[in-house]
Write an enzyme that holds these catalytic residues in place. Sequence first.
Site, PDB file in Angstrom:
ATOM      1  N   GLY A 248     -26.853   6.724  20.219  1.00 38.69           N
ATOM      2  CA  GLY A 248     -26.814   5.845  19.125  1.00 38.69           C
ATOM      3  C   GLY A 248     -26.601   6.044  17.822  1.00 38.69           C
ATOM      4  N   GLU A 290     -28.940  10.992  24.674  1.00 43.40           N
ATOM      5  CA  GLU A 290     -27.733  10.655  25.151  1.00 43.40           C
ATOM      6  C   GLU A 290     -26.578  10.358  24.154  1.00 43.40           C
ATOM      7  OE1 GLU A 290     -29.511   8.521  28.966  1.00 43.40           O
ATOM      8  OE2 GLU A 290     -29.225   7.199  27.337  1.00 43.40           O
ATOM      9  N   PRO A 291     -26.273  11.486  23.483  1.00 40.81           N
ATOM     10  CA  PRO A 291     -25.187  10.999  22.220  1.00 40.81           C
ATOM     11  C   PRO A 291     -23.777  10.881  22.940  1.00 40.81           C
ATOM     12  CG  PRO A 291     -25.623  13.381  22.341  1.00 40.81           C
ATOM     13  CD  PRO A 291     -26.864  12.723  23.490  1.00 40.81           C
ATOM     14  N   GLY A 292     -23.277   9.781  22.464  1.00 39.85           N
ATOM     15  CA  GLY A 292     -21.694   9.606  23.169  1.00 39.85           C
ATOM     16  C   GLY A 292     -20.811   9.624  21.845  1.00 39.85           C
ATOM     17  N   ARG A 330     -11.505  -2.238  19.409  1.00 37.31           N
ATOM     18  CA  ARG A 330     -12.567  -2.451  18.793  1.00 37.31           C
ATOM     19  C   ARG A 330     -12.606  -3.306  17.468  1.00 37.31           C
ATOM     20  NH1 ARG A 330     -14.887   1.459  16.406  1.00 37.31           N
ATOM     21  NH2 ARG A 330     -17.223   0.846  16.798  1.00 37.31           N
ATOM     22  N   TYR A 334     -14.951  -6.683  17.622  1.00 39.66           N
ATOM     23  CA  TYR A 334     -16.319  -6.511  16.704  1.00 39.66           C
ATOM     24  C   TYR A 334     -16.054  -6.185  15.432  1.00 39.66           C
ATOM     25  CZ  TYR A 334     -17.331  -2.378  19.541  1.00 39.66           C
ATOM     26  OH  TYR A 334     -17.432  -1.207  20.387  1.00 39.66           O
ATOM     27  N   CYS A 361       1.032  -9.430  22.258  1.00 37.13           N
ATOM     28  CA  CYS A 361       0.930 -10.941  22.218  1.00 37.13           C
ATOM     29  C   CYS A 361      -0.411 -11.650  21.726  1.00 37.13           C
ATOM     30  CB  CYS A 361       1.698 -11.733  23.087  1.00 37.13           C
ATOM     31  SG  CYS A 361       3.361 -11.727  22.718  1.00 37.13           S
ATOM     32  N   GLU A 362      -0.904 -11.576  20.776  1.00 33.54           N
ATOM     33  CA  GLU A 362      -2.246 -11.918  20.471  1.00 33.54           C
ATOM     34  C   GLU A 362      -2.440 -12.146  19.045  1.00 33.54           C
ATOM     35  OE1 GLU A 362      -4.375 -12.884  23.028  1.00 33.54           O
ATOM     36  OE2 GLU A 362      -5.767 -13.368  21.648  1.00 33.54           O
TER      37      GLU A 362
END
Length: 431
Positions: A248, A290-292, A330, A334, A361-362
């Site tokens: 995180g 746990e770094p991502g 992304r 959000y 198409c959005e």
Amino acid sequence: MISKSIAVNNDGHLTIGGADCVDLAERYGTPLYVFDENLIRSTIAEFRESIKKHYGGNGRVLYASKAFSCKEMYRICRSEGIGADVVSAGEIYTAVSAGFDPSLLVFHGNNKAYDELLYAVKVGVGRIVVDNFSELKNLESIAESLGKEVNIILRIKPGIDVHTHDYIKTGQIDCKFGFALENGEAMNAALECLEHKGVNLKGFHCHIGSQIFTTEPFCDAAKIMIQFAADFRDKSGVTVTEIDLGGGFGVKYVESDDQQPFDSFMATAADALKAECDRLHFPISFVYIEPGRSIVGPAGITLYKVGAIKHIENVRTFVSVDGGMSDNPRYALYNAEYTIEIANKATEPKSFVATVAGKCCESGDLLQEHVKIQQPDVGDTLAVLTTGAYCYSMASNYNRIPRAAVVFVKDKESRVVINRETYEDIIKNDV
Ligand SMILES: *Cc1c(COP(=O)(O)O)cnc(C)c1O
């Protein structure tokens, strides 16, 4: 620049890891994900050394591979001597196919299927992070049927509410992951683990959220986890030996993001953890982090070609590119912020305010709204920065758009690590 990997060369072109982004776009086509391998490796080394410094040999970095998973990434983790988190049998399969040692894998998820658990135990995944009671029962039956012992870690919600987007908060009670502390659920679950044959409870896990910029939540989490482990010892007589503090760590997407040195998170959390161990006479545990995002996010960018430019007087200007939510959902998900550069005009002033739109198409298929970029023209190479995490891994074939290729740059040399999908790939499962 926003990331150590990014610079501008004598042609006024944006570079990543020393390679010219305009050349890369020309050579490999767009959209294109490009990663600076040296930054990935140096960030892994930073976390690894930090763990060594604060916990001696008594800790391990686990790369949260959901951020960006492919065979080459597991090879890099292997060569850097770290473990990895996985959240599905597909990620386990990818890791094992790349020659990754399964005993260094930690398997997460709030709804692991029976077959996924069976596969994980069969191939020898090191730790299963248990998230619910049905998983415990399934693991007991799998342990029995395979004649194996299963080492587990229990996922706890420490009740910490961090300041980040609702969709990336995971530590509070109203969350689908893990067992809550404040209502006694976590203690009941921990005690219940001891009732299941073939299942060894090694420790406790928490992950409080993502894109966190302050150290206090990590200190609080460390304290709460040790307190819980000590309470559990007092109730059960069992002293667990492992604490997993999750990932995180926040990274810089835009100038206002205040990215901290990763070691500062580690240092303050380690101090808090050790002090709490002291206070409760609890042995200092083996610590996982746990770094991502922090390992791959700043090391990656996405390159596009600018197509249609639509100026709507007194409204906005849409600058459309040849990718979009199919390679980076992304912003649509959000409203994630990004820094955007026109790679062939990197020295020019960013005086133009654009809405960068994708080609899907959005209406919600936008990469950024009201963002300052250089004056755009059709045919420009546009770069969205800090896209190494949660972009390729969240890509889709929406509108039957083939997934983009991934290129790694190392010491200015580039190579493909994931091929661009073909139209044949798009129909290969159609009957
Ligand atoms: C997503 C996740 C991580 C990684 O989070 P980042 O914000 O990418 O560092 C680590 N652990 C668990 C359990 C996760 O779900």
